[in-house]
Design a protein around this motif. Structure first.
Motif, PDB file in Angstrom:
ATOM      1  N   GLU A  97       0.714  -1.300   0.101  1.00  0.00           N
ATOM      2  CA  GLU A  97      -0.027  -0.132   0.131  1.00  0.00           C
ATOM      3  C   GLU A  97       1.034   1.269   0.020  1.00  0.00           C
ATOM      4  OE1 GLU A  97      -3.145   0.153  -0.364  1.00  0.00           O
ATOM      5  OE2 GLU A  97      -3.935  -1.758   0.005  1.00  0.00           O
ATOM      6  N   ILE A  98       1.918   1.346   0.761  1.00  0.00           N
ATOM      7  CA  ILE A  98       2.769   2.472   0.636  1.00  0.00           C
ATOM      8  C   ILE A  98       3.422   2.746  -0.509  1.00  0.00           C
ATOM      9  CG2 ILE A  98       5.088   3.085   1.773  1.00  0.00           C
ATOM     10  CD1 ILE A  98       4.508   1.852   4.373  1.00  0.00           C
ATOM     11  N   ARG A  99       4.104   1.489  -1.138  1.00  0.00           N
ATOM     12  CA  ARG A  99       4.407   1.838  -2.648  1.00  0.00           C
ATOM     13  C   ARG A  99       3.396   2.382  -3.583  1.00  0.00           C
ATOM     14  NH1 ARG A  99       6.956  -3.289  -0.919  1.00  0.00           N
ATOM     15  NH2 ARG A  99       9.446  -2.779  -0.691  1.00  0.00           N
ATOM     16  N   ALA A 100       2.088   1.638  -3.482  1.00  0.00           N
ATOM     17  CA  ALA A 100       1.019   2.036  -4.370  1.00  0.00           C
ATOM     18  C   ALA A 100       0.790   3.641  -4.209  1.00  0.00           C
ATOM     19  CB  ALA A 100      -0.226   1.340  -4.120  1.00  0.00           C
ATOM     20  N   ARG A 101       0.713   3.977  -2.631  1.00  0.00           N
ATOM     21  CA  ARG A 101       0.474   5.355  -2.656  1.00  0.00           C
ATOM     22  C   ARG A 101       1.732   6.264  -3.324  1.00  0.00           C
ATOM     23  NH1 ARG A 101      -2.282   8.648   1.024  1.00  0.00           N
ATOM     24  NH2 ARG A 101      -1.128  10.667   1.808  1.00  0.00           N
ATOM     25  N   ARG A 102       2.587   5.875  -3.023  1.00  0.00           N
ATOM     26  CA  ARG A 102       4.072   6.636  -3.822  1.00  0.00           C
ATOM     27  C   ARG A 102       3.635   6.681  -5.465  1.00  0.00           C
ATOM     28  NH1 ARG A 102       9.524   4.906  -0.825  1.00  0.00           N
ATOM     29  NH2 ARG A 102       9.224   5.906   0.966  1.00  0.00           N
ATOM     30  N   MET A 103       3.171   5.589  -5.926  1.00  0.00           N
ATOM     31  CA  MET A 103       3.375   5.468  -7.426  1.00  0.00           C
ATOM     32  C   MET A 103       1.889   6.591  -7.852  1.00  0.00           C
ATOM     33  SD  MET A 103       3.455   1.497  -8.291  1.00  0.00           S
ATOM     34  CE  MET A 103       3.143   1.867 -10.045  1.00  0.00           C
TER      35      MET A 103
ATOM     36  N   LEU B 105       3.362   9.905  -7.520  1.00  0.00           N
ATOM     37  CA  LEU B 105       4.017  10.140  -8.742  1.00  0.00           C
ATOM     38  C   LEU B 105       3.554  10.523  -9.810  1.00  0.00           C
ATOM     39  CD1 LEU B 105       7.117   7.795  -8.212  1.00  0.00           C
ATOM     40  CD2 LEU B 105       7.207  10.201  -7.628  1.00  0.00           C
ATOM     41  N   MET B 106       2.539   9.612 -10.167  1.00  0.00           N
ATOM     42  CA  MET B 106       1.722   9.924 -11.216  1.00  0.00           C
ATOM     43  C   MET B 106       0.804  11.199 -11.631  1.00  0.00           C
ATOM     44  SD  MET B 106       0.333   5.954 -11.867  1.00  0.00           S
ATOM     45  CE  MET B 106      -0.953   6.428 -13.107  1.00  0.00           C
TER      46      MET B 106
ATOM     47  N   ARG C   6       1.981  14.052  -9.905  1.00  0.00           N
ATOM     48  CA  ARG C   6       2.966  15.144 -10.141  1.00  0.00           C
ATOM     49  C   ARG C   6       3.017  15.240 -11.699  1.00  0.00           C
ATOM     50  NH1 ARG C   6       7.310  14.036  -5.284  1.00  0.00           N
ATOM     51  NH2 ARG C   6       5.969  14.525  -3.386  1.00  0.00           N
ATOM     52  N   GLU C   7       3.373  14.019 -12.256  1.00  0.00           N
ATOM     53  CA  GLU C   7       3.509  13.981 -13.654  1.00  0.00           C
ATOM     54  C   GLU C   7       2.515  14.658 -14.626  1.00  0.00           C
ATOM     55  OE1 GLU C   7       4.515  10.018 -14.852  1.00  0.00           O
ATOM     56  OE2 GLU C   7       6.470   9.957 -13.836  1.00  0.00           O
ATOM     57  N   ARG C   8       1.221  14.401 -14.097  1.00  0.00           N
ATOM     58  CA  ARG C   8       0.036  15.071 -14.808  1.00  0.00           C
ATOM     59  C   ARG C   8       0.078  16.475 -14.709  1.00  0.00           C
ATOM     60  NH1 ARG C   8      -2.650  10.250 -12.843  1.00  0.00           N
ATOM     61  NH2 ARG C   8      -3.536  11.342 -11.066  1.00  0.00           N
ATOM     62  N   GLN C   9       0.468  16.771 -13.558  1.00  0.00           N
ATOM     63  CA  GLN C   9       0.727  18.555 -13.360  1.00  0.00           C
ATOM     64  C   GLN C   9       1.723  19.176 -13.970  1.00  0.00           C
ATOM     65  OE1 GLN C   9       0.575  18.889  -8.992  1.00  0.00           O
ATOM     66  NE2 GLN C   9      -1.555  18.106  -8.918  1.00  0.00           N
ATOM     67  N   ALA C  10       2.900  18.475 -14.226  1.00  0.00           N
ATOM     68  CA  ALA C  10       4.013  19.034 -14.805  1.00  0.00           C
ATOM     69  C   ALA C  10       3.859  19.270 -16.380  1.00  0.00           C
ATOM     70  CB  ALA C  10       5.210  18.027 -14.729  1.00  0.00           C
TER      71      ALA C  10
END
Length: 243
Positions: free
Chosen positions: A227-233, A236-237, A239-243
């Motif tokens: 769940e921690i890894r999924a939250r990080r992903m 990140l996704m 942030r990429e959409r906002q960039a």
């Protein structure tokens, strides 16, 4: 106490739990398999219930875990509400499917055990009914997490649901004491020698319970780290959409 809250850091939590996970998993397998083999193959049949009584080694530990997992979810949900530590909210989310499976196993094994004893697969006994409602709360808890995209909002709402569901976790544990009526027997395991099962059943049951507890700990560690890894992903996704 300060060092305890250090594990609210996701990275420290993952590093620590990944180091101890192999040992917990090994102990879980030994206790789980050893306890079931001991209970099913090396204990006598009951003088009244015959070999049917041996389902006790699955039913009782799974029922205990079903209730205690919800208690664990309650504690971690309260930590989330008070301290806003994401690891605690994700641990509660990770524990829910395990608790749902334990509750379902307890319901199924209880029906199998009860049918030859009571003459019916199901009765609207207070403890059985509250246990069924607890299972529905588990399903509702998981559905609520899945229905809300924002993790913090989902954690807040599921924490409230966990508080409400705790009433039925309490009833599942103490229904036999609250209501004298009903088919379900009193507690099979007790600190009171007069109410406890015979030692020949007691000791393998303790090993089985230890196996179920350790199995839960191993699974919840694996699922919480996932769940921690999924939250990080997801972060990140986003942030990429906002960039």
């Amino acid at each position: 106490m300060a060092s305890f809250w250090e594990y609210a850091n996701p990275l420290k939590f993952m590093r620590t739990t990944e180091r101890v996970l192999p040992f917990i998993t090994f102990a879980a397998v030994v206790c789980f398999v050893g306890g079931l083999i001991w209970g099913f193959f090396f204990t006598p049949d009951d003088y009244r219930q015959g070999s049917t009584v041996k389902i006790f080694y699955i039913h009782v530990p799974s029922a205990m875990m079903a209730i205690n997992i919800w208690v664990m979810m309650l504690v971690t949900s309260l930590i989330w509400i008070v301290r806003r530590h994401h690891v605690s909210a994700l641990a509660a989310r990770a524990a829910a499917p395990i608790g749902a499976v334990m509750t379902l196993v307890a319901l199924i094994t209880g029906a199998i055990w009860g049918q030859p004893m009571w003459g019916t697969w199901w009765a609207w006994d207070p403890r059985l009914t509250s246990f069924l409602i607890l299972f529905l709360f588990y399903l509702g808890y998981m559905a609520l997490w899945a229905a809300i995209d924002d993790d913090d909002t989902a954690a807040d709402l599921t924490a409230v649901l966990c508080l409400v569901g705790s009433v039925f976790a309490l009833l599942s544990r103490y229904a036999v004491n609250f209501w004298n009526q009903g088919l379900h027997q009193a507690a099979s395991l007790s600190l009171d020698k007069e109410e406890n099962v015979a030692d020949v059943f007691w000791y393998p049951a303790l090993v089985c319970i230890a196996g179920f507890v350790l199995l839960f700990v191993a699974l919840v560690i694996i699922r919480t780290n996932t769940e921690i890894r999924a939250r990080r992903m997801r972060a990140l996704m986003a942030r990429e959409r906002q960039a």
